[in-house]
Design an enzyme around this catalytic site. Structure first.
Site, PDB file in Angstrom:
ATOM      1  N   GLY A 232     -17.538  29.925 120.244  1.00  0.00           N
ATOM      2  CA  GLY A 232     -18.911  29.850 120.734  1.00  0.00           C
ATOM      3  C   GLY A 232     -19.754  29.065 119.763  1.00  0.00           C
ATOM      4  N   SER A 233     -21.039  29.312 119.785  1.00  0.00           N
ATOM      5  CA  SER A 233     -21.948  28.511 118.963  1.00  0.00           C
ATOM      6  C   SER A 233     -21.826  28.887 117.489  1.00  0.00           C
ATOM      7  CB  SER A 233     -23.385  28.731 119.435  1.00  0.00           C
ATOM      8  OG  SER A 233     -23.719  30.087 119.268  1.00  0.00           O
ATOM      9  N   GLU A 252     -14.110  29.406 116.239  1.00  0.00           N
ATOM     10  CA  GLU A 252     -14.103  28.047 116.822  1.00  0.00           C
ATOM     11  C   GLU A 252     -15.533  27.771 117.258  1.00  0.00           C
ATOM     12  OE1 GLU A 252     -11.410  26.166 116.981  1.00  0.00           O
ATOM     13  OE2 GLU A 252      -9.925  27.666 116.408  1.00  0.00           O
ATOM     14  N   CYS A 286     -16.786  21.267 123.364  1.00  0.00           N
ATOM     15  CA  CYS A 286     -16.994  21.210 121.913  1.00  0.00           C
ATOM     16  C   CYS A 286     -16.486  19.887 121.344  1.00  0.00           C
ATOM     17  CB  CYS A 286     -16.328  22.401 121.236  1.00  0.00           C
ATOM     18  SG  CYS A 286     -14.623  22.592 121.732  1.00  0.00           S
ATOM     19  N   GLU A 380     -25.836  19.871 117.721  1.00  0.00           N
ATOM     20  CA  GLU A 380     -24.947  19.812 118.878  1.00  0.00           C
ATOM     21  C   GLU A 380     -25.776  19.702 120.158  1.00  0.00           C
ATOM     22  OE1 GLU A 380     -22.705  23.403 119.966  1.00  0.00           O
ATOM     23  OE2 GLU A 380     -21.009  22.047 120.209  1.00  0.00           O
TER      24      GLU A 380
HETATM   25  P1  NAP Z   1     -22.535  31.448 122.535  1.00  0.00           P
HETATM   26  O1  NAP Z   1     -23.897  31.574 123.096  1.00  0.00           O
HETATM   27  O2  NAP Z   1     -22.363  31.521 121.066  1.00  0.00           O
HETATM   28  O3  NAP Z   1     -21.683  32.586 123.256  1.00  0.00           O
HETATM   29  C1  NAP Z   1     -20.298  32.699 123.043  1.00  0.00           C
HETATM   30  C2  NAP Z   1     -19.879  34.135 123.278  1.00  0.00           C
HETATM   31  O4  NAP Z   1     -20.476  34.964 122.282  1.00  0.00           O
HETATM   32  C3  NAP Z   1     -20.330  34.696 124.621  1.00  0.00           C
HETATM   33  O5  NAP Z   1     -19.334  35.553 125.134  1.00  0.00           O
HETATM   34  C4  NAP Z   1     -21.566  35.490 124.234  1.00  0.00           C
HETATM   35  O6  NAP Z   1     -21.868  36.510 125.141  1.00  0.00           O
HETATM   36  C5  NAP Z   1     -21.116  36.061 122.912  1.00  0.00           C
HETATM   37  N1  NAP Z   1     -22.182  36.558 122.061  1.00  0.00           N
HETATM   38  C6  NAP Z   1     -23.519  36.315 122.139  1.00  0.00           C
HETATM   39  N2  NAP Z   1     -24.160  36.982 121.148  1.00  0.00           N
HETATM   40  C7  NAP Z   1     -23.220  37.645 120.437  1.00  0.00           C
HETATM   41  C8  NAP Z   1     -23.260  38.493 119.291  1.00  0.00           C
HETATM   42  N3  NAP Z   1     -24.399  38.789 118.674  1.00  0.00           N
HETATM   43  N4  NAP Z   1     -22.105  38.989 118.829  1.00  0.00           N
HETATM   44  C9  NAP Z   1     -20.942  38.695 119.433  1.00  0.00           C
HETATM   45  N5  NAP Z   1     -20.845  37.895 120.520  1.00  0.00           N
HETATM   46  C10 NAP Z   1     -21.973  37.369 121.010  1.00  0.00           C
HETATM   47  O7  NAP Z   1     -21.841  30.091 123.008  1.00  0.00           O
HETATM   48  P2  NAP Z   1     -21.823  29.459 124.464  1.00  0.00           P
HETATM   49  O8  NAP Z   1     -23.171  28.896 124.762  1.00  0.00           O
HETATM   50  O9  NAP Z   1     -21.204  30.402 125.441  1.00  0.00           O
HETATM   51  O10 NAP Z   1     -20.782  28.272 124.247  1.00  0.00           O
HETATM   52  C11 NAP Z   1     -21.150  27.038 123.748  1.00  0.00           C
HETATM   53  C12 NAP Z   1     -20.765  26.912 122.298  1.00  0.00           C
HETATM   54  O11 NAP Z   1     -19.384  27.151 122.136  1.00  0.00           O
HETATM   55  C13 NAP Z   1     -20.997  25.515 121.762  1.00  0.00           C
HETATM   56  O12 NAP Z   1     -21.577  25.598 120.494  1.00  0.00           O
HETATM   57  C14 NAP Z   1     -19.593  24.939 121.674  1.00  0.00           C
HETATM   58  O13 NAP Z   1     -19.426  23.906 120.738  1.00  0.00           O
HETATM   59  C15 NAP Z   1     -18.818  26.135 121.303  1.00  0.00           C
HETATM   60  N6  NAP Z   1     -17.408  25.936 121.611  1.00  0.00           N
HETATM   61  C16 NAP Z   1     -16.546  25.690 120.569  1.00  0.00           C
HETATM   62  C17 NAP Z   1     -15.206  25.440 120.828  1.00  0.00           C
HETATM   63  C18 NAP Z   1     -14.236  25.152 119.713  1.00  0.00           C
HETATM   64  O14 NAP Z   1     -13.046  25.194 119.953  1.00  0.00           O
HETATM   65  N7  NAP Z   1     -14.698  24.857 118.508  1.00  0.00           N
HETATM   66  C19 NAP Z   1     -14.754  25.451 122.152  1.00  0.00           C
HETATM   67  C20 NAP Z   1     -15.667  25.686 123.173  1.00  0.00           C
HETATM   68  C21 NAP Z   1     -16.994  25.940 122.897  1.00  0.00           C
HETATM   69  P3  NAP Z   1     -22.991  36.267 126.283  1.00  0.00           P
HETATM   70  O15 NAP Z   1     -22.500  35.140 127.102  1.00  0.00           O
HETATM   71  O16 NAP Z   1     -23.012  37.569 126.978  1.00  0.00           O
HETATM   72  O17 NAP Z   1     -24.270  35.958 125.557  1.00  0.00           O
END
Ligand code: NAP
Length: 480
Positions: A232-233, A252, A286, A380
């Site tokens: 995630g982020s 990641e 990503c 990003e």
């Molecule tokens: P995100 O907002 O960080 O959410 C990712 C996951 O974390 C979701 O399941 C989210 O749940 C959960 N989450 C939120 N707050 C949390 C907390 N306090 N503690 C634990 N988990 C929590 O990311 P996203 O917007 O879904 O995805 C986009 C990001 O993912 C981008 O930054 C992208 O670069 C990154 N990404 C990285 C890779 C890699 O391989 N490096 C691959 C794909 C994506 P909720 O949805 O319920 O809020």
């Protein structure tokens, strides 16, 4: 809409404590795609205690038996790929063609992981080479599962990124509690059903649907959890790293991936690869191409080749096979991306095409003359726009490529082997593509970033390693 229940301890059930549900909606037209429970603390507790029991049982299950169940799950994922693709497309807003490509990789990821789970080799230790020891001891290493793994996944690849966690974790003998993104829980539940229907014992996999902001802390701070695998982020990853305590972490995270174009590069190849790699899944990848760093001698010709290709990307209804690019995950994200583009333009960059928003859709965009230190290059974007800047020599091209907080992946287009070798040596990124963009992944390869892009690698072999722990065993004989 009927409730799609979540999975806890082998039971498909609603949220017990909260009793709440929420709708999953299409980012394209707002249609309700499904309804899922909103888990609360009682459900987290039930999932973790089921996982503790599941882990104890699963680690005593031989690897060949684990593999048999996973191979059956892979077959079910193959059989259900069409249905899973429609679910992905509906809840993410990605085109049905892209969603079908994603769903069709599910079975293969599970098969690769199933095999790696049978390959938990150790080393023998030449202990007699150490002064003070002799031939009276034998040492070796052995791998065992971590125990309870918490897997937290993002919205953008709701099948691939779930499977790159749960398949190796299960193959290696762990129990998993999965928290998929709130916007895309239906794909995760459909995949979990493949494992359950394949005969996975109760408690070995649970899926909690609901808000990560509320469930996340409960999951990542719990002492029964030994391993957290998060995608995630960077902001959420940093929070998890602060909260987790003594646990194994795989993170990641975010990126701002660069592509360098050198004189002598095949500009048609570079333009067609960037016109793909910057806009797949509306740039919500990503490893999307966010920045192109071109030599001034070729940047004009490169842009002449790129812009018409980007203008030809057909945006629209994700369910239509004619559509090349779908929506962003919601209109708020689309507006954030539009504003980023507008801010770059206000600071002097030139929007060569795109820049407009319609609901959750943002037109495919090319922005030239981007200042490398600006937010548009540094932060990003996660949207369908590519920033072009120039660098007159190798040192400044590499400084730009390396000049963000991230280091996930990079590409270089060159006809010069020496330039390619230098790129491999000097660019700080988890994967480097010569004559292609960062937007490329084989599921078996190690995959994960440097710097702010994370810690650890996915890819079944590496994930299995990270989801197991190494024990050193010494047999103490007696001198004879
Ligand atoms: P995100 O907002 O960080 O959410 C990712 C996951 O974390 C979701 O399941 C989210 O749940 C959960 N989450 C939120 N707050 C949390 C907390 N306090 N503690 C634990 N988990 C929590 O990311 P996203 O917007 O879904 O995805 C986009 C990001 O993912 C981008 O930054 C992208 O670069 C990154 N990404 C990285 C890779 C890699 O391989 N490096 C691959 C794909 C994506 P909720 O949805 O319920 O809020």
């Amino acid at each position: 809409m009927d409730l799609t229940p979540m999975l806890i301890g082998g039971q498909w059930r609603p949220a017990v404590g909260t009793g709440k549900t929420e709708d999953v909606t299409s980012p394209y037209d707002g249609a309700i795609v499904g309804t899922v429970p909103v888990a609360g603390p009682d459900d987290v507790e039930a999932a973790l205690s089921a996982a503790e029991a599941g882990a104890a049982r699963w680690r005593r299950t031989p690897a060949h038996e684990r593999m048999r169940i996973l191979l059956r799950a892979a077959q079910l994922a193959d059989e259900r790929a069409g249905e899973i693709a429609r679910t992905i497309s509906a809840e993410v807003g990605k085109t049905i063609n892209e969603a079908s490509g994603e769903a069709s990789r599910s079975g293969e990821i599970i098969r690769l992981a199933a095999f790696e789970g049978t390959q938990l080799y150790g080393d023998t230790l030449p202990l007699d080479a150490n002064p003070g020891t002799g031939l009276d001891k034998i040492g070796f290493t052995q791998r065992q599962p971590c125990g309870v793994v918490v897997a937290i996944s993002p919205f953008n690849y709701p099948a691939l990124l779930v499977l790159h966690k749960i398949a190796p974790a299960l193959a290696a003998g762990n129990a998993v509690v999965l928290k998929p993104a709130r916007t895309t829980p239906l794909t995760a539940l459909a995949l979990a059903a493949c494992f359950v229907d394949a005969g996975l014992p109760d408690g070995v996999l649970s899926v909690l649907t609901g808000p990560g902001g509320e469930l996340g802390d409960l999951l990542v701070t719990d002492r029964r959890v030994r391993k957290i695998s998060f995608t995630g982020s960077t902001a959420t990853g940093e929070r998890i790293a602060r909260m987790a305590g003594v646990k194994k972490l795989s993170l990641e995270l975010g990126a701002s991936c660069p592509v360098i174009i050198l004189p002598g590069a095949d500009l048609d190849l570079a333009a067609s690869a960037v016109a793909d790699g910057g806009y797949v899944n509306a740039g919500q990848v990503c490893i999307s191409v966010q920045r192109v760093i071109a030599h001034p001698a070729v940047s004009g010709d490169f842009l002449d080749a790129l812009v018409p290709r980007v203008q030809a990307i057909k945006v629209g209804d994700p369910s239509s096979p004619e559509t090349k690019m779908g929506t962003l995950i919601n209109s708020g994200e689309a507006e954030r991306v539009r504003q980023s583009i507008a801010s770059a333009a206000a600071a002097g960059a030139r929007v060569l095409t795109g820049g407009a928003r319609d609901g959750s859709m943002v037109a495919p965009t090319v922005v030239a003359d981007v200042e490398p230190s600006s937010a548009f290059a540094q932060e990003e974007l996660f949207g369908p726009a590519v920033a072009i800047s120039t660098a007159a020599d190798w040192a400044s091209a590499v400084a730009q490529a390396n000049g963000t907080a991230y280091g996930l992946a990079a590409g270089i287009f060159t006809s010069d082997v020496a330039g390619a070798v230098r790129a491999v040596r000097e660019i700080d990124a988890g994967s480097i593509h010569i004559n292609w963009t960062p937007l490329w992944r084989a599921d078996l390869m190690p995959y994960g970033g440097l710097k702010g892009s994370g810690i650890g690698k996915e890819g079944p072999r590496w994930a299995v390693e990270e989801m197991t722990e190494l024990k050193t065993v010494i047999l103490h004989g007696r001198p004879w």
